[in-house]
Scaffold this active site. Sequence first.
Site, mmCIF file in Angstrom:
data_model
loop_
_atom_site.group_PDB
_atom_site.id
_atom_site.type_symbol
_atom_site.label_atom_id
_atom_site.label_comp_id
_atom_site.label_asym_id
_atom_site.label_seq_id
_atom_site.Cartn_x
_atom_site.Cartn_y
_atom_site.Cartn_z
ATOM 1 N NE ARG A 74 -2.928 0.530 3.330
ATOM 2 C CZ ARG A 74 -2.440 1.017 4.481
ATOM 3 N NH1 ARG A 74 -1.971 2.246 4.543
ATOM 4 N NH2 ARG A 74 -2.427 0.266 5.554
ATOM 5 C CE1 TYR A 124 -12.445 12.850 -17.394
ATOM 6 C CE2 TYR A 124 -12.333 12.723 -15.000
ATOM 7 C CZ TYR A 124 -12.601 12.135 -16.226
ATOM 8 O OH TYR A 124 -13.016 10.839 -16.278
ATOM 9 C CG ASP A 158 -5.577 16.479 -16.103
ATOM 10 O OD1 ASP A 158 -4.845 15.856 -16.898
ATOM 11 O OD2 ASP A 158 -6.681 16.068 -15.716
ATOM 12 C CE LYS A 174 -8.901 8.858 -19.710
ATOM 13 N NZ LYS A 174 -9.137 10.136 -19.054
HETATM 14 C C1 LIG Z 1 -9.851 10.448 -17.755
HETATM 15 C C2 LIG Z 1 -9.366 11.759 -17.224
HETATM 16 C C3 LIG Z 1 -9.155 11.961 -15.860
HETATM 17 C C4 LIG Z 1 -9.525 10.923 -14.813
HETATM 18 O O1 LIG Z 1 -8.688 9.830 -14.878
HETATM 19 P P1 LIG Z 1 -9.163 8.361 -14.403
HETATM 20 O O2 LIG Z 1 -7.926 7.552 -14.636
HETATM 21 O O3 LIG Z 1 -10.308 7.976 -15.270
HETATM 22 O O4 LIG Z 1 -9.525 8.464 -12.963
HETATM 23 C C5 LIG Z 1 -8.614 13.160 -15.460
HETATM 24 N N1 LIG Z 1 -8.324 14.141 -16.350
HETATM 25 C C6 LIG Z 1 -8.542 13.995 -17.668
HETATM 26 C C7 LIG Z 1 -8.214 15.113 -18.587
HETATM 27 C C8 LIG Z 1 -9.072 12.806 -18.140
HETATM 28 O O5 LIG Z 1 -9.315 12.671 -19.450
#
Ligand SMILES: *Cc1c(COP(=O)(O)O)cnc(C)c1O
Length: 390
Positions: free
Chosen positions: A58, A111, A182, A207
């Site tokens: 963890r 997001y 992000d 992604k």
């Molecule tokens: C998909 C996404 C997230 C969230 O990520 P998860 O892995 O689905 O929790 C955050 N920011 C952006 C721009 C995203 O496309």
Amino acid sequence: MQDDLDWSDPATILAHDPRFSEGAVVPPLYQTSLFTFASYDQMRQTFAGRTGQPVYSRVGNPTTAVFEDKLARLEGAEAARGFASGMAAISGAVLSQVRSGDRVVCVRHVYPDAYRFFEVLLPRMGVTVDYVDGRDVVAMERALAGARVLYLESPTSWVFEVQEIARLSAIARREGAVTIIDNSWASPIFQRPLQHGADLVVHSASKYLSGHSDTVAGVVAGSAELIGNLNRIVLPYLGAKLAPFEAWLLVRGMRTLELRMRAHERSSITVATSLRRHPRVVRVLHPTLDGSVDGVQLTGSSGLFSLELDGSVDVVRFCDALRLFKLGVSWGGHESLVMPAAVVHEQAAAGPNSAIDFGVSPRTVRLHVGLEATQDLIDDLTRALAGATA
Ligand SMILES: *Cc1c(COP(=O)(O)O)cnc(C)c1O
């Protein structure tokens, strides 16, 4: 570790794993919850923080550490921390910085689940969030007075609005605020926000970092101090850890990150250019075509962009007629995807972060250009547009 290699080169970072000296070209998967000690003294020394030996997965695991090390190197960060999802990375990064009474300044149209976290959970803890147009530096400067966190997402992932990271993070720093960004859309191949003054970078590793649509994961990168903070006050207790197997998949996927990003870029520019010339397409929102790729902050485009169809196209029939583009959320994998804004419009009410409030027309569709042959993708779109036009 081979110290003669150039660790500033993404190709080297992605191909090699300096941590493993046994000669395994792929790091082993440490699919284990705990690690044992050879002696009482070794256990005591480890608990005192003197050995660096892992204790419990963890908190730390060698396979997740390989992923964290690679991502930190790619972002030019001192340290990185893997999480169970992009949302765990986002909430963890923000929670590591705020306390009751603090204020966050966030760009518009982030997001959607980040927005829901800001709206649903943070107010319960006495933290408020202001949403500002990230392109309006004067408004941002005004909002940042007395703020604790500046939260950016550049470009945003439906309308592709770009924020000036260097200018905004400098203002934030002057005001004593930490900048979190992000970077999922660009990946560290096309944007390295820490070099422009951001403090923490977050990714949905689900992604492009994964790249194969088989993993949900996240990561935060930044200075040793800020990541240490995260390790101390957030990760062990919220417990949203990155699993060793997911980390192993990420390391595998990231071997081809640079190649994939360049392929997504090449193909998406060709597809977007062809769509822009199509008589049924009203506009195309694509950072390269929009001139947002300046070669300084943003050095390339990924495969995700949007287009708006004119009134003669039936959006439902268009989506259903596509064969290579599959209907689906998310993006960043090998496969091409289509996401119609109309579905979002149908389900959601107008609100300060909604597609409706943001002026995203229900005639907009978001495309992820995957790794299929570019001409096949163009043919798929052209055929579907012809079949769906009245
Ligand atoms: C998909 C996404 C997230 C969230 O990520 P998860 O892995 O689905 O929790 C955050 N920011 C952006 C721009 C995203 O496309």
